[in-house]
Scaffold this motif. Structure first.
Motif, short mmCIF file in Angstrom:
data_model
loop_
_atom_site.label_atom_id
_atom_site.label_comp_id
_atom_site.label_asym_id
_atom_site.label_seq_id
_atom_site.Cartn_x
_atom_site.Cartn_y
_atom_site.Cartn_z
N ALA A 50 0.81 -1.22 0.00
CA ALA A 50 0.00 0.00 0.00
C ALA A 50 0.85 1.27 0.00
O ALA A 50 0.35 2.34 -0.38
N GLN A 51 2.10 1.19 0.41
CA GLN A 51 2.90 2.40 0.58
C GLN A 51 3.10 3.18 -0.71
O GLN A 51 3.13 4.41 -0.72
N ALA A 52 3.20 2.46 -1.84
CA ALA A 52 3.43 3.15 -3.11
C ALA A 52 2.23 3.99 -3.54
O ALA A 52 2.38 4.88 -4.38
N LEU A 53 1.07 3.72 -2.96
CA LEU A 53 -0.14 4.44 -3.36
C LEU A 53 -0.36 5.72 -2.56
O LEU A 53 -1.20 6.54 -2.93
N MET A 54 0.35 5.87 -1.47
CA MET A 54 0.06 6.95 -0.53
C MET A 54 0.59 8.30 -1.02
O MET A 54 1.75 8.43 -1.38
N ARG A 55 -0.29 9.28 -1.02
CA ARG A 55 0.07 10.67 -1.32
C ARG A 55 -0.55 11.53 -0.23
O ARG A 55 -1.72 11.90 -0.31
N PRO A 56 0.21 11.81 0.86
CA PRO A 56 -0.36 12.48 2.04
C PRO A 56 -1.16 13.73 1.69
O PRO A 56 -0.75 14.53 0.85
N GLY A 57 -2.32 13.85 2.34
CA GLY A 57 -3.15 15.02 2.17
C GLY A 57 -4.03 15.02 0.95
O GLY A 57 -4.76 15.97 0.71
#
Length: 278
Positions: A50-57
């Protein structure tokens, strides 16, 4: 009578009631095991995917949100993200006709109301026309696209909604309800507070006012209840592991099909926390 070491009762009934409560409490504490004893303490393989999908905010596009669900084992339709009409035709051939086409972008909401969903497309010419129409509408509505989704059409079933959100008191929570009018008008939803078991999830389903629909009404077959429960458990894992990154998850609809046919998340919306990260 004033001794702190002696319990005094003025009636026999009060005495028996107190003794029974004491014994019930002792029995409960002897056998009770907190669900937190079983809560996972090490990240799952899904966490790393899942980490590659994360774009904070930001809010994930439908395509990215579905990839997050897939990483946690929640089934989504076969689909491909394309950026040209020719690619859309090729994708439709791979996905298999008939197909659904949707505009995909992190800032796009209410796709159906804007005309950004086309269903039941059965030919290459329809796919090409739909691609051009979707991109034209998105341009007119000033809705930035990351592409157009060409999706498998999924057989009908009972539409449900499942989601995860953060409660100020309880922390991550998982909600489930019947889709359509039952959730929008009647607010027919149940809430499960992690960590919960399959049995707990089943009790939440049984508590829905429309629970009879899941068991089959008017000749419809019962839905795959076990698959619904598994989707709730997997969403629980996502909510717990990604609590500092994911603000909310909304899967609507989750189509629950006949027993043995599983569930499929047709659409999803995921909002990320600003500055997420451990």
């Amino acid at each position: 009578l004033g001794s702190s070491r002696v319990a005094t009762f003025r009636t026999f009934a009060n005495c028996i009631t107190a003794v029974r409560a004491h014994l019930d409490h002792a029995r409960f504490t002897s056998f009770y095991r907190s669900p937190f004893d079983e809560a996972p303490r090490t990240p799952s393989p899904s966490y790393r995917k899942a980490q590659a999908l994360m774009r904070p905010g930001q809010r994930l596009s439908e395509h990215s949100a579905k990839q997050l669900l897939r990483a946690y084992g929640i089934r989504v339709p076969r689909e491909q993200l394309v950026t040209s009409a020719a690619a859309a035709v090729r994708a439709a051939g791979l996905v298999g006709y008939p197909v659904v086409m949707k505009a995909s972008g992190a800032r796009i909401a209410h796709k159906t109301e804007l005309g950004l969903v086309k269903i039941g497309l059965t030919s290459a010419s329809q796919v090409r026309d739909a691609y051009r129409e979707l991109t034209d509408i998105a341009r007119y509505e000033n809705a930035p696209l990351d592409g157009v989704l060409v999706c498998q059409m999924v057989e009908r079933g009972v539409e449900m909604v499942v989601g995860a959100a953060h409660d100020e008191l309880f922390g991550p929570t998982v909600t489930v309800g019947l889709g359509g009018v039952l959730v929008e008008v009647l607010g027919d939803v149940g809430v499960a507070v992690p960590p919960f078991t399959a049995a707990d999830a089943g009790r939440v389903l049984d508590g829905l006012r429309g629970a009879a629909v899941l068991r089959g009404v008017r000749g419809a077959p019962p839905v795959d209840r076990r698959a619904v429960v598994q989707a709730m458990l997997r969403l629980q894992r996502l909510a717990l592991e990604q609590a500092d990154r994911v603000a909310s998850v909304d899967v609507n609809p989750l189509v629950a099909r006949a027993r043995g046919r599983g569930v499929v998340a047709l659409d999803a919306l995921v909002a990320l926390r600003p500055g997420g990260g451990r």
